[in-house]
Design a protein around this motif. Structure first.
Motif, PDB file in Angstrom:
ATOM      1  N   ALA A  72       8.049  22.660   7.200  1.00  0.00           N
ATOM      2  CA  ALA A  72       7.832  22.057   5.891  1.00  0.00           C
ATOM      3  C   ALA A  72       8.820  22.645   4.887  1.00  0.00           C
ATOM      4  CB  ALA A  72       6.397  22.309   5.437  1.00  0.00           C
ATOM      5  N   THR A  73       9.375  21.792   4.029  1.00  0.00           N
ATOM      6  CA  THR A  73      10.462  22.243   3.145  1.00  0.00           C
ATOM      7  C   THR A  73      10.167  22.122   1.656  1.00  0.00           C
ATOM      8  OG1 THR A  73      11.504  20.044   3.088  1.00  0.00           O
ATOM      9  CG2 THR A  73      12.150  21.526   4.885  1.00  0.00           C
ATOM     10  N   VAL A  74       9.188  21.329   1.270  1.00  0.00           N
ATOM     11  CA  VAL A  74       8.998  21.020  -0.147  1.00  0.00           C
ATOM     12  C   VAL A  74       8.722  22.272  -0.983  1.00  0.00           C
ATOM     13  CG1 VAL A  74       7.434  19.866  -1.791  1.00  0.00           C
ATOM     14  CG2 VAL A  74       8.350  18.607   0.166  1.00  0.00           C
ATOM     15  N   ARG A  75       7.991  23.217  -0.419  1.00  0.00           N
ATOM     16  CA  ARG A  75       7.650  24.423  -1.182  1.00  0.00           C
ATOM     17  C   ARG A  75       8.591  25.598  -0.908  1.00  0.00           C
ATOM     18  NH1 ARG A  75       3.188  21.645  -0.022  1.00  0.00           N
ATOM     19  NH2 ARG A  75       1.748  21.164  -1.732  1.00  0.00           N
ATOM     20  N   MET A  76       9.654  25.348  -0.167  1.00  0.00           N
ATOM     21  CA  MET A  76      10.651  26.393   0.054  1.00  0.00           C
ATOM     22  C   MET A  76      11.348  26.754  -1.260  1.00  0.00           C
ATOM     23  SD  MET A  76      12.737  25.455   3.537  1.00  0.00           S
ATOM     24  CE  MET A  76      12.045  25.737   5.162  1.00  0.00           C
ATOM     25  N   ALA A  77      11.826  27.974  -1.353  1.00  0.00           N
ATOM     26  CA  ALA A  77      12.664  28.372  -2.483  1.00  0.00           C
ATOM     27  C   ALA A  77      13.982  27.607  -2.422  1.00  0.00           C
ATOM     28  CB  ALA A  77      12.926  29.877  -2.438  1.00  0.00           C
ATOM     29  N   ASP A  78      14.621  27.445  -3.572  1.00  0.00           N
ATOM     30  CA  ASP A  78      15.863  26.673  -3.632  1.00  0.00           C
ATOM     31  C   ASP A  78      16.926  27.199  -2.667  1.00  0.00           C
ATOM     32  OD1 ASP A  78      14.816  24.978  -5.504  1.00  0.00           O
ATOM     33  OD2 ASP A  78      15.788  25.924  -7.224  1.00  0.00           O
ATOM     34  N   ASP A  79      17.052  28.523  -2.577  1.00  0.00           N
ATOM     35  CA  ASP A  79      18.091  29.074  -1.700  1.00  0.00           C
ATOM     36  C   ASP A  79      17.778  28.818  -0.227  1.00  0.00           C
ATOM     37  OD1 ASP A  79      15.939  30.827  -1.730  1.00  0.00           O
ATOM     38  OD2 ASP A  79      17.168  32.627  -1.640  1.00  0.00           O
ATOM     39  N   GLN A  80      16.487  28.781   0.118  1.00  0.00           N
ATOM     40  CA  GLN A  80      16.106  28.455   1.495  1.00  0.00           C
ATOM     41  C   GLN A  80      16.458  27.010   1.827  1.00  0.00           C
ATOM     42  OE1 GLN A  80      11.854  29.825   1.075  1.00  0.00           O
ATOM     43  NE2 GLN A  80      12.250  30.648   3.118  1.00  0.00           N
ATOM     44  N   ARG A  81      16.144  26.104   0.891  1.00  0.00           N
ATOM     45  CA  ARG A  81      16.467  24.692   1.109  1.00  0.00           C
ATOM     46  C   ARG A  81      17.976  24.485   1.207  1.00  0.00           C
ATOM     47  NH1 ARG A  81      12.254  23.477  -2.328  1.00  0.00           N
ATOM     48  NH2 ARG A  81      13.658  23.285  -4.101  1.00  0.00           N
ATOM     49  N   THR A  82      18.714  25.179   0.365  1.00  0.00           N
ATOM     50  CA  THR A  82      20.175  25.057   0.394  1.00  0.00           C
ATOM     51  C   THR A  82      20.731  25.522   1.733  1.00  0.00           C
ATOM     52  OG1 THR A  82      20.363  25.350  -1.992  1.00  0.00           O
ATOM     53  CG2 THR A  82      22.330  25.815  -0.695  1.00  0.00           C
ATOM     54  N   ALA A  83      20.234  26.658   2.217  1.00  0.00           N
ATOM     55  CA  ALA A  83      20.701  27.179   3.510  1.00  0.00           C
ATOM     56  C   ALA A  83      20.338  26.221   4.646  1.00  0.00           C
ATOM     57  CB  ALA A  83      20.095  28.558   3.755  1.00  0.00           C
ATOM     58  N   ALA A 155      35.791  12.291   7.672  1.00  0.00           N
ATOM     59  CA  ALA A 155      34.547  12.620   6.963  1.00  0.00           C
ATOM     60  C   ALA A 155      33.392  12.831   7.950  1.00  0.00           C
ATOM     61  CB  ALA A 155      34.201  11.513   5.967  1.00  0.00           C
ATOM     62  N   ILE A 156      33.359  12.035   9.017  1.00  0.00           N
ATOM     63  CA  ILE A 156      32.334  12.215  10.047  1.00  0.00           C
ATOM     64  C   ILE A 156      32.523  13.561  10.741  1.00  0.00           C
ATOM     65  CG2 ILE A 156      31.525  11.378  12.290  1.00  0.00           C
ATOM     66  CD1 ILE A 156      32.256   8.515  11.251  1.00  0.00           C
ATOM     67  N   ALA A 157      33.778  13.883  11.088  1.00  0.00           N
ATOM     68  CA  ALA A 157      34.061  15.163  11.734  1.00  0.00           C
ATOM     69  C   ALA A 157      33.646  16.327  10.840  1.00  0.00           C
ATOM     70  CB  ALA A 157      35.547  15.258  12.076  1.00  0.00           C
ATOM     71  N   ARG A 158      33.942  16.226   9.568  1.00  0.00           N
ATOM     72  CA  ARG A 158      33.538  17.276   8.624  1.00  0.00           C
ATOM     73  C   ARG A 158      32.015  17.408   8.576  1.00  0.00           C
ATOM     74  NH1 ARG A 158      34.858  16.144   2.462  1.00  0.00           N
ATOM     75  NH2 ARG A 158      33.402  14.458   2.992  1.00  0.00           N
ATOM     76  N   ALA A 159      31.311  16.279   8.596  1.00  0.00           N
ATOM     77  CA  ALA A 159      29.851  16.299   8.500  1.00  0.00           C
ATOM     78  C   ALA A 159      29.195  16.978   9.693  1.00  0.00           C
ATOM     79  CB  ALA A 159      29.319  14.876   8.349  1.00  0.00           C
ATOM     80  N   VAL A 160      29.828  16.902  10.870  1.00  0.00           N
ATOM     81  CA  VAL A 160      29.210  17.452  12.077  1.00  0.00           C
ATOM     82  C   VAL A 160      29.848  18.778  12.502  1.00  0.00           C
ATOM     83  CG1 VAL A 160      28.569  15.148  12.856  1.00  0.00           C
ATOM     84  CG2 VAL A 160      30.682  16.188  13.708  1.00  0.00           C
ATOM     85  N   ALA A 161      30.807  19.265  11.729  1.00  0.00           N
ATOM     86  CA  ALA A 161      31.572  20.447  12.140  1.00  0.00           C
ATOM     87  C   ALA A 161      30.698  21.678  12.336  1.00  0.00           C
ATOM     88  CB  ALA A 161      32.669  20.742  11.114  1.00  0.00           C
ATOM     89  N   ASN A 162      29.635  21.805  11.556  1.00  0.00           N
ATOM     90  CA  ASN A 162      28.767  22.979  11.668  1.00  0.00           C
ATOM     91  C   ASN A 162      27.619  22.787  12.652  1.00  0.00           C
ATOM     92  OD1 ASN A 162      30.201  24.659   9.969  1.00  0.00           O
ATOM     93  ND2 ASN A 162      29.035  24.116   8.135  1.00  0.00           N
ATOM     94  N   GLY A 163      27.667  21.693  13.420  1.00  0.00           N
ATOM     95  CA  GLY A 163      26.636  21.469  14.430  1.00  0.00           C
ATOM     96  C   GLY A 163      25.253  21.213  13.870  1.00  0.00           C
ATOM     97  N   PRO A 164      25.112  20.332  12.862  1.00  0.00           N
ATOM     98  CA  PRO A 164      23.785  20.055  12.305  1.00  0.00           C
ATOM     99  C   PRO A 164      22.913  19.306  13.299  1.00  0.00           C
ATOM    100  CG  PRO A 164      25.339  18.440  11.485  1.00  0.00           C
ATOM    101  CD  PRO A 164      26.137  19.453  12.271  1.00  0.00           C
ATOM    102  N   GLY A 165      21.609  19.339  13.071  1.00  0.00           N
ATOM    103  CA  GLY A 165      20.703  18.572  13.910  1.00  0.00           C
ATOM    104  C   GLY A 165      20.509  17.152  13.421  1.00  0.00           C
ATOM    105  N   ILE A 166      20.833  16.928  12.123  1.00  0.00           N
ATOM    106  CA  ILE A 166      20.573  15.637  11.480  1.00  0.00           C
ATOM    107  C   ILE A 166      21.842  15.150  10.796  1.00  0.00           C
ATOM    108  CG2 ILE A 166      19.218  14.455   9.702  1.00  0.00           C
ATOM    109  CD1 ILE A 166      17.129  16.755  10.072  1.00  0.00           C
TER     110      ILE A 166
END
Length: 227
Positions: A72-83, A155-166
């Motif tokens: 769950a993310t809604v109640r996370m601190a801003d820095d947690q959500r950013t990370a 732009a697609i390559a940049r978006a996936v460069a860090n290996g995101p799940g989404i």
């Protein structure tokens, strides 16, 4: 069974318009699993961008919960959500938003270096993505020297460069002619299949939407599955 990569639960979002609330999302539910591509097809003004912003942790809902890989993310601190956003979510927009003073390779390297990779590691990963997307000869070119389709593939390559799940994409082929749009979509689909990404792609292109695993729309503030 693994939890969905992304799950929106009872999401509500409203905006103030001339002193009265404008209801955009009214208890929307939606889940997306790893390796799955979903087309979000809806008229302009229906709330597609709002849904993507909330799913991408760029905008908070007024009510409801956003789960990323079961957390769950809604109640996370801003820095947690950013990370979490930086590590788990990649974004592709209608306009490529590449940095004009950097080459294609450097644009792909930058988010990796911000995440802590060495320049060499980032360059290696960028080279692999450029090769995969058929851009190995264009890595040293700046965005102004690339075609529209090439810019979007970078732009697609940049978006996936860090290996995101989404991967969240907002009309990624909207500025392209049909043939170029098809090539860009093929690149996007190949990345999803190869990496197991969970992709939610807003599009007006019904032909491209028909090639995805699922199609959903927004109706009266709810997410509705299409046949």
């Amino acid at each position: 069974m693994s939890p969905p990569a992304l799950c929106l639960e009872k999401i509500e979002r409203r905006y103030d318009q001339a002193g009265s609330p404008l209801e955009i999302l009214r208890g929307a539910d939606f889940c997306l699993w790893a390796g799955q591509s979903v087309a979000l097809v809806a008229p302009s003004g229906a709330g597609k961008s709002t849904l993507l912003h909330i799913a991408g942790l760029l905008e908070p809902p007024d009510a409801g919960e956003v789960f990323i890989a079961g957390d769950a993310t809604v109640r996370m601190a801003d820095d947690q959500r950013t990370a979490l956003r930086r590590g788990e979510i990649g974004f592709v927009y209608q306009f490529h938003h590449l940095l004009p003073e950097f080459s294609a390779r450097e644009n792909i390297m930058l988010p990796q270096m911000i995440a802590g990779l060495s320049r060499r590691e980032a360059a290696d990963r960028a080279g692999q993505l450029l090769d995969y997307l058929g851009l190995s000869e264009r890595g040293n070119h700046r965005p102004s020297e690339l075609s529209g389709g090439e810019q979007q593939r970078v732009a697609i390559a940049r978006a996936v460069a860090n290996g995101p799940g989404i991967l969240l994409a907002d009309e990624p082929t909207g500025n392209l002619d049909p043939k170029t749009a098809s090539h860009v979509f093929e690149a996007l689909d190949a990345i999803v299949r190869a990496t197991g990404l969970a992709a939610l792609i807003a599009t007006h292109n019904m032909e491209l939407a028909g090639q995805m695993d699922r199609r959903v729309t927004l109706h009266e503030g709810l997410v509705v599955e299409l046949a």
